[in-house]
Design a protein around this motif. Structure first.
Motif, short mmCIF file in Angstrom:
data_model
loop_
_atom_site.label_atom_id
_atom_site.label_comp_id
_atom_site.label_asym_id
_atom_site.label_seq_id
_atom_site.Cartn_x
_atom_site.Cartn_y
_atom_site.Cartn_z
N ARG A 40 -21.36 -5.74 8.26
CA ARG A 40 -22.69 -5.44 8.65
C ARG A 40 -23.84 -6.31 7.85
O ARG A 40 -23.43 -6.66 6.73
N THR A 41 -24.82 -7.02 8.41
CA THR A 41 -25.92 -7.44 7.71
C THR A 41 -27.36 -6.69 8.37
O THR A 41 -27.37 -6.14 9.28
N PHE A 42 -28.15 -7.18 7.10
CA PHE A 42 -29.55 -6.61 7.33
C PHE A 42 -30.46 -7.82 7.89
O PHE A 42 -30.67 -8.59 7.07
N ILE A 43 -31.06 -7.64 9.12
CA ILE A 43 -31.87 -8.69 9.48
C ILE A 43 -33.27 -7.72 9.74
O ILE A 43 -33.41 -6.84 10.27
N MET A 44 -34.20 -8.69 9.67
CA MET A 44 -35.54 -8.12 9.54
C MET A 44 -36.56 -8.97 10.39
O MET A 44 -36.55 -10.17 9.81
N VAL A 45 -37.27 -8.80 11.26
CA VAL A 45 -38.54 -9.45 11.85
C VAL A 45 -39.63 -9.33 10.95
O VAL A 45 -40.05 -7.94 10.86
N LYS A 46 -40.15 -10.35 10.33
CA LYS A 46 -41.15 -9.95 9.38
C LYS A 46 -42.63 -9.97 10.32
O LYS A 46 -42.55 -9.94 11.55
N PRO A 47 -43.76 -9.60 9.33
CA PRO A 47 -44.90 -9.41 10.07
C PRO A 47 -45.37 -10.49 11.15
O PRO A 47 -46.17 -10.08 12.15
N ASP A 48 -45.15 -11.58 10.66
CA ASP A 48 -45.60 -12.81 11.42
C ASP A 48 -44.71 -12.83 12.56
O ASP A 48 -45.20 -13.24 13.87
N GLY A 49 -43.74 -12.48 12.71
CA GLY A 49 -42.50 -12.57 13.77
C GLY A 49 -43.08 -11.53 14.81
O GLY A 49 -43.07 -11.55 16.17
N VAL A 50 -43.35 -10.40 14.41
CA VAL A 50 -43.80 -9.38 15.34
C VAL A 50 -45.17 -9.53 15.95
O VAL A 50 -45.38 -9.65 17.20
N GLY A 104 -48.21 -6.19 7.86
CA GLY A 104 -48.35 -5.59 9.10
C GLY A 104 -46.93 -4.90 9.70
O GLY A 104 -45.85 -5.06 8.48
N PRO A 105 -46.63 -4.54 10.73
CA PRO A 105 -45.23 -3.98 10.98
C PRO A 105 -44.21 -4.80 11.10
O PRO A 105 -44.38 -5.95 11.41
N VAL A 106 -43.01 -4.42 10.75
CA VAL A 106 -41.82 -5.36 10.69
C VAL A 106 -40.66 -4.38 11.44
O VAL A 106 -40.89 -3.34 11.67
N VAL A 107 -39.55 -5.42 11.75
CA VAL A 107 -38.52 -4.55 12.54
C VAL A 107 -37.22 -4.83 11.78
O VAL A 107 -36.69 -5.88 12.07
N PRO A 108 -36.91 -3.94 10.82
CA PRO A 108 -35.59 -3.99 10.15
C PRO A 108 -34.40 -3.55 11.28
O PRO A 108 -34.67 -2.81 12.12
N MET A 109 -33.35 -4.25 10.95
CA MET A 109 -32.16 -4.09 11.64
C MET A 109 -30.96 -4.39 11.18
O MET A 109 -30.77 -4.88 10.03
N VAL A 110 -29.87 -3.63 11.78
CA VAL A 110 -28.63 -3.80 11.28
C VAL A 110 -27.86 -4.19 12.34
O VAL A 110 -27.94 -3.68 13.36
N HIS A 136 -35.75 -12.17 8.22
CA HIS A 136 -35.03 -12.26 6.80
C HIS A 136 -33.56 -11.93 7.29
O HIS A 136 -33.39 -11.35 8.28
N GLY A 137 -32.74 -12.37 6.41
CA GLY A 137 -31.40 -12.05 6.63
C GLY A 137 -30.56 -12.12 5.28
O GLY A 137 -30.91 -12.65 4.42
N SER A 138 -29.87 -11.00 4.95
CA SER A 138 -29.08 -10.61 3.77
C SER A 138 -28.30 -11.93 3.32
O SER A 138 -27.64 -12.57 4.09
N ASP A 139 -28.29 -12.21 2.36
CA ASP A 139 -27.41 -13.52 1.68
C ASP A 139 -26.15 -13.10 1.00
O ASP A 139 -25.48 -14.24 0.84
N GLU A 199 -22.76 -8.04 -0.46
CA GLU A 199 -23.26 -6.73 -1.50
C GLU A 199 -24.53 -6.52 -1.10
O GLU A 199 -25.03 -5.18 -1.00
N SER A 200 -25.56 -7.67 -1.13
CA SER A 200 -26.90 -7.44 -0.99
C SER A 200 -27.30 -6.92 0.64
O SER A 200 -28.24 -6.03 0.63
N ALA A 201 -26.41 -7.03 1.43
CA ALA A 201 -26.53 -6.44 2.70
C ALA A 201 -26.42 -5.07 2.56
O ALA A 201 -27.06 -4.18 3.41
N LYS A 202 -25.31 -4.37 1.93
CA LYS A 202 -25.04 -3.11 1.56
C LYS A 202 -26.30 -2.55 0.97
O LYS A 202 -26.71 -1.39 1.37
N LYS A 203 -26.84 -3.09 0.08
CA LYS A 203 -28.15 -2.55 -0.76
C LYS A 203 -29.18 -2.39 0.22
O LYS A 203 -29.98 -1.35 0.48
N GLU A 204 -29.50 -3.43 0.96
CA GLU A 204 -30.57 -3.53 2.03
C GLU A 204 -30.45 -2.52 2.96
O GLU A 204 -31.53 -1.86 3.45
#
Ligand code: GTP
Ligand code: MG
Length: 151
Positions: free
Chosen positions: A3-13, A68-74, A115-118, A121-126
């Motif tokens: 699994r990874t953590f992907i997020m649309v940042k405020p500018d993407g939204v 602004g708002p963001v869209v965090p996803m897994v 954003h995307g986990s690198d 291990e960082s994916a798990k944390k995020e």
């Protein structure tokens, strides 16, 4: 599966790119297992980007990410941490290949829309930082056998 953590940042939204970014991951064959829409606090962002706290651009990064708002996803799939970053493209959009999300859709490193986990291990944390365990959903992709070599 990974699994990874992907997020649309405020500018993407703000630029209306949420659907486009999700579509890239869907079309690739990855499976969405968690998604939120949230205006993140500085406190959460400080934890999220703790590794970068000594960087000269850190104050600007916090200001940008809390604007602004963001869209965090897994997202889940085989090798999704590494391949997810391939889909995003290089950190600096000026160096991101055409066809990647950043390569096609943005210009400046300080406005790089996602954003995307690198690492795994960082994916798990995020994931643990942005989601509760209950918010990450276990489900079966109906067309999995057409994406993976399983019989
Ligand atoms: P993320 O997926 O967002 O974590 O990007 P990354 O892993 O490709 O890069 P890194 O973790 O090193 O940096 C995190 C974010 O900080 C980047 O996505 C940029 O938005 C921002 N950033 C990185 N380097 C610079 C820089 O030199 N200047 C500015 N203004 N922002 C930067
Ligand atoms: Mg990073």
């Amino acid at each position: 599966r990974e699994r990874t953590f992907i997020m649309v940042k405020p500018d993407g939204v703000q630029r209306g790119l949420v659907g486009k970014i999700i579509k890239k991951f869907e079309q690739k064959g990855f499976k969405l297992v968690a998604l939120r829409f949230v205006w993140p606090s500085e406190e959460l962002l400080k934890q999220h980007y703790a590794d970068l706290s000594s960087k000269p651009f850190f104050p600007d990064l916090l200001k940008y990410m809390s604007s602004g708002p963001v869209v965090p996803m897994v997202w889940e799939g085989s090798d999704v941490v590494r391949t997810g970053r391939v889909l995003l493209g290089a950190t600096d959009p000026a160096a991101s290949a055409p066809g990647t999300i950043r390569g096609d859709l943005c210009i400046k490193v300080g406005r790089n829309i996602c954003h995307g986990s690198d690492a795994v291990e960082s994916a798990k944390k995020e994931i643990a930082l942005w989601f509760t365990e209950k918010e990450v959903v276990n489900w079966t992709l109906a067309n999995e056998a057409w994406i993976y070599e399983i019989n």
